[in-house]
Design a protein around this motif. Structure first.
Motif, PDB file in Angstrom:
ATOM      1  N   LEU A 274      29.040  28.032  72.493  1.00  0.00           N
ATOM      2  CA  LEU A 274      30.498  28.168  72.592  1.00  0.00           C
ATOM      3  C   LEU A 274      30.877  29.394  73.409  1.00  0.00           C
ATOM      4  N   ALA A 275      30.161  30.506  73.188  1.00  0.00           N
ATOM      5  CA  ALA A 275      30.456  31.721  73.942  1.00  0.00           C
ATOM      6  C   ALA A 275      30.165  31.533  75.428  1.00  0.00           C
ATOM      7  N   GLY A 276      29.034  30.894  75.751  1.00  0.00           N
ATOM      8  CA  GLY A 276      28.693  30.653  77.141  1.00  0.00           C
ATOM      9  C   GLY A 276      29.715  29.789  77.854  1.00  0.00           C
ATOM     10  N   ARG A 277      30.387  28.930  77.083  1.00  0.00           N
ATOM     11  CA  ARG A 277      31.349  28.008  77.688  1.00  0.00           C
ATOM     12  C   ARG A 277      32.757  28.618  77.794  1.00  0.00           C
ATOM     13  N   TRP A 278      33.151  29.430  76.808  1.00  0.00           N
ATOM     14  CA  TRP A 278      34.546  29.827  76.703  1.00  0.00           C
ATOM     15  C   TRP A 278      34.829  31.305  76.988  1.00  0.00           C
ATOM     16  N   ILE A 279      33.806  32.179  76.946  1.00  0.00           N
ATOM     17  CA  ILE A 279      34.058  33.608  77.129  1.00  0.00           C
ATOM     18  C   ILE A 279      33.699  34.020  78.552  1.00  0.00           C
ATOM     19  N   LEU A 281      33.162  36.755  81.694  1.00  0.00           N
ATOM     20  CA  LEU A 281      32.476  38.045  81.725  1.00  0.00           C
ATOM     21  C   LEU A 281      33.437  39.208  81.507  1.00  0.00           C
ATOM     22  N   HIS A 282      34.643  39.139  82.113  1.00  0.00           N
ATOM     23  CA  HIS A 282      35.581  40.261  81.995  1.00  0.00           C
ATOM     24  C   HIS A 282      36.281  40.313  80.642  1.00  0.00           C
ATOM     25  N   HIS A 283      35.998  39.341  79.766  1.00  0.00           N
ATOM     26  CA  HIS A 283      36.530  39.354  78.407  1.00  0.00           C
ATOM     27  C   HIS A 283      35.441  39.599  77.367  1.00  0.00           C
ATOM     28  N   SER A 284      34.282  40.071  77.807  1.00  0.00           N
ATOM     29  CA  SER A 284      33.135  40.175  76.911  1.00  0.00           C
ATOM     30  C   SER A 284      33.400  41.049  75.687  1.00  0.00           C
ATOM     31  N   LEU A 285      34.118  42.165  75.883  1.00  0.00           N
ATOM     32  CA  LEU A 285      34.320  43.096  74.775  1.00  0.00           C
ATOM     33  C   LEU A 285      35.278  42.560  73.710  1.00  0.00           C
ATOM     34  N   ARG A 286      35.927  41.455  73.978  1.00  0.00           N
ATOM     35  CA  ARG A 286      36.811  40.868  72.972  1.00  0.00           C
ATOM     36  C   ARG A 286      36.047  40.317  71.764  1.00  0.00           C
ATOM     37  N   VAL A 287      34.738  40.132  71.900  1.00  0.00           N
ATOM     38  CA  VAL A 287      33.969  39.564  70.791  1.00  0.00           C
ATOM     39  C   VAL A 287      33.489  40.636  69.811  1.00  0.00           C
ATOM     40  N   MET A 288      33.835  41.906  70.032  1.00  0.00           N
ATOM     41  CA  MET A 288      33.355  42.959  69.139  1.00  0.00           C
ATOM     42  C   MET A 288      33.735  42.741  67.672  1.00  0.00           C
ATOM     43  N   PRO A 289      34.948  42.246  67.347  1.00  0.00           N
ATOM     44  CA  PRO A 289      35.265  42.007  65.929  1.00  0.00           C
ATOM     45  C   PRO A 289      34.311  41.032  65.244  1.00  0.00           C
ATOM     46  N   VAL A 326      25.845  36.802  73.191  1.00  0.00           N
ATOM     47  CA  VAL A 326      25.773  36.232  74.545  1.00  0.00           C
ATOM     48  C   VAL A 326      26.692  36.953  75.525  1.00  0.00           C
ATOM     49  N   PRO A 327      27.991  37.131  75.221  1.00  0.00           N
ATOM     50  CA  PRO A 327      28.828  37.885  76.174  1.00  0.00           C
ATOM     51  C   PRO A 327      28.364  39.326  76.359  1.00  0.00           C
ATOM     52  N   MET A 328      27.883  39.954  75.279  1.00  0.00           N
ATOM     53  CA  MET A 328      27.403  41.326  75.387  1.00  0.00           C
ATOM     54  C   MET A 328      26.168  41.414  76.288  1.00  0.00           C
ATOM     55  N   ASN A 329      25.254  40.469  76.156  1.00  0.00           N
ATOM     56  CA  ASN A 329      24.081  40.432  77.029  1.00  0.00           C
ATOM     57  C   ASN A 329      24.480  40.254  78.485  1.00  0.00           C
ATOM     58  N   ALA A 330      25.415  39.350  78.725  1.00  0.00           N
ATOM     59  CA  ALA A 330      25.849  39.090  80.100  1.00  0.00           C
ATOM     60  C   ALA A 330      26.480  40.332  80.714  1.00  0.00           C
ATOM     61  N   LEU A 331      27.347  41.005  79.955  1.00  0.00           N
ATOM     62  CA  LEU A 331      27.993  42.215  80.457  1.00  0.00           C
ATOM     63  C   LEU A 331      26.963  43.299  80.728  1.00  0.00           C
ATOM     64  N   LEU A 332      26.012  43.460  79.817  1.00  0.00           N
ATOM     65  CA  LEU A 332      24.982  44.489  79.982  1.00  0.00           C
ATOM     66  C   LEU A 332      24.125  44.225  81.212  1.00  0.00           C
ATOM     67  N   GLN A 333      23.757  42.978  81.432  1.00  0.00           N
ATOM     68  CA  GLN A 333      22.939  42.644  82.601  1.00  0.00           C
ATOM     69  C   GLN A 333      23.720  42.830  83.897  1.00  0.00           C
ATOM     70  N   HIS A 334      24.998  42.462  83.858  1.00  0.00           N
ATOM     71  CA  HIS A 334      25.835  42.618  85.053  1.00  0.00           C
ATOM     72  C   HIS A 334      25.991  44.088  85.425  1.00  0.00           C
ATOM     73  N   ARG A 335      26.303  44.924  84.445  1.00  0.00           N
ATOM     74  CA  ARG A 335      26.444  46.351  84.718  1.00  0.00           C
ATOM     75  C   ARG A 335      25.088  46.968  85.091  1.00  0.00           C
ATOM     76  N   GLY A 336      24.019  46.516  84.407  1.00  0.00           N
ATOM     77  CA  GLY A 336      22.698  47.065  84.670  1.00  0.00           C
ATOM     78  C   GLY A 336      22.228  46.838  86.079  1.00  0.00           C
ATOM     79  N   VAL A 337      22.457  45.631  86.606  1.00  0.00           N
ATOM     80  CA  VAL A 337      21.981  45.329  87.951  1.00  0.00           C
ATOM     81  C   VAL A 337      22.836  46.025  89.008  1.00  0.00           C
ATOM     82  N   GLN A 338      24.094  46.394  88.648  1.00  0.00           N
ATOM     83  CA  GLN A 338      24.935  47.145  89.570  1.00  0.00           C
ATOM     84  C   GLN A 338      24.544  48.625  89.611  1.00  0.00           C
ATOM     85  N   ILE A 339      24.170  49.162  88.450  1.00  0.00           N
ATOM     86  CA  ILE A 339      23.844  50.587  88.363  1.00  0.00           C
ATOM     87  C   ILE A 339      22.393  50.845  88.763  1.00  0.00           C
ATOM     88  N   LEU A 340      21.500  49.980  88.306  1.00  0.00           N
ATOM     89  CA  LEU A 340      20.068  50.154  88.536  1.00  0.00           C
ATOM     90  C   LEU A 340      19.555  48.975  89.356  1.00  0.00           C
TER      91      LEU A 340
END
Length: 412
Positions: A274-279, A281-289, A326-340
């Motif tokens: 469900l997360a892979g389908r509906w969330i 990348l730029h809304h990843s932090l909305r799943v923190m709750p 899933v959204p947290m992993n995607a965000l982390l990988q996206h930022r990681g590949v940009q920084i490193l």
């Protein structure tokens, strides 16, 4: 998705399936050897040690070598460890060998994903990866339960096998071999990185700089790394706790406990899908709750004493966890590949997540050996997850001074 992406998914699925089945068989072997119940987490600890100890070099290896070939070689090393265990090597040492292979495999796998999948498809690709990983947990625990079940023991005995658990290990060897063959059908990305440092001090310094860079990233790296680190540490501890809880509280056998453990994986499949389908990348932090909900569920579930209620509770725990990670992993990988680089970022992620696993499993093992009731241990784990996520949410709100929906737009 790019060509042969699903072949990559199938290969890593089979490799992870064998890893999870091996844990159940390893626990049964320890029991056959007469070891106490608190030895079971030591298998996971030995498996995880390599992720932490080799973290400074595995990312560099993944960037320096063709990733597809590296993954095939690591499947071969896993098979070597399992074969040595079948021939009499101590299970703890054998799990150390398998863990070493898995530690090198992970940055190559996730690094290849970031190289061949565009950022717009990264959440969906991670949905596929996490669903396949969790399906491998699901089927791996089912296969592991089957390989230690009374039916398997009786069938092997009928064929004249004196130690059915050794036959179980040989069956898993075949799964690793199939994963390696599938891996060879995946094309390389063709991306070449600058030559990595070779001196030991330079390698350690490079890793320390990479680790600090990701933890200091304010555009999502720090929070997503915190959340995934917490999730995987708590998840690995819960994986073993559920096996023991099913036997001590619900009165199930080891193989039946493995089936109950698999219901958590069913929930994660649903949540991750469900997360892979509906969330986005730029809304990843909305799943923190969802982290708060996960902690609350983990706190209350151990007090369930009926199998009829335990099954839906475990599915719900898995679904909430899957939708969060899933959204947290995607965000982390996206930022990681940009920084490193791809390999470096995944190595940093693996180091922190597996250090969390080591620390949480170490505390769990020590407290269990001291005789602390299992129900209290599991509830304390849930309370810890709830408190950590709450602190992260408060710190983010104080730091940003704005609503999460507005700050999320600056993530990518």
């Amino acid at each position: 998705m790019p060509p042969r992406f699903h072949t990559l998914i199938a290969a890593q699925f089979l490799s992870a399936l064998a890893d999870n089945a091996l844990l159940i068989v390893g626990i049964a072997l320890l029991r056959e050897m007469g070891q106490p119940a608190w030895w079971a987490p030591l298998l996971k600890l030995c498996f995880t040690l390599a992720y932490v100890g080799l973290a400074p070099v595995v990312g560099l290896i993944a960037d320096a070598w063709p990733k597809v070939a590296l993954m095939s070689w690591m499947n071969g090393l896993k098979a070597l460890g399992v074969g040595a265990m079948a021939l009499g090597l101590d299970p703890l040492l054998a799990f150390g060998i398998v863990g070493t292979a898995a530690a090198c495999y992970a940055p190559a796998k996730y690094g290849l994903i970031t190289e061949i999948v565009p950022p717009t498809r990264l959440v969906a690709a991670n949905g596929w990866i996490e669903v396949s990983v969790v399906c491998s947990v699901l089927l791996g625990t089912l296969v592991g339960g089957l390989l230690v079940s009374p039916w398997w023991m009786a069938a092997m005995g009928g064929w004249g096998v004196t130690r059915p658990l050794i036959a179980s290990l040989y069956a898993l060897l075949g799964v690793y071999a199939l994963a390696a063959l599938l891996q060879l059908r995946v094309p390389e990305s063709g991306i070449v990185y600058p030559r990595p440092p070779r001196r030991a001090l330079d390698i350690v310094r490079d890793f320390r700089i990479s680790n600090r860079a990701l933890w200091r990233d304010r555009l999502g790296g720090r929070l997503s790394l915190s959340m995934t680190t917490l999730f995987w540490g708590a998840g690995a501890t819960l994986q073993l706790a559920v096996l023991q809880w099913a036997q001590d509280v619900l009165g199930l056998r080891l193989n039946q406990g493995a089936y109950l453990q698999a219901t958590v994986a069913i929930g994660v499949v649903v949540g991750a899908g469900l997360a892979g389908r509906w969330i986005a990348l730029h809304h990843s932090l909305r799943v923190m709750p969802l982290g708060l909900m996960l902690g609350g569920l983990m706190l209350g579930t151990p007090w369930v004493t009926s199998l009829g209620w335990a099954l839906p509770a475990m599915v719900l725990v898995g679904a909430v966890g899957g939708a969060m990670v899933v959204p947290m992993n995607a965000l982390l990988q996206h930022r990681g590949v940009q920084i490193l680089s791809a390999g470096r970022s995944i190595a940093v992620q693996g180091f922190n997540e597996n250090l969390s696993i080591l620390l949480m499993l170490g505390c769990y093992t020590a407290l269990q050996a001291m005789g602390v009731p299992l129900i209290w241990l599991m509830s304390a784990l849930g309370a810890f997850v709830f408190a950590c996520v709450l602190i992260l949410m408060i710190r983010r709100r104080v730091r940003d001074g704005v609503a999460p929906t507005s700050s999320n737009r600056s993530l990518v």
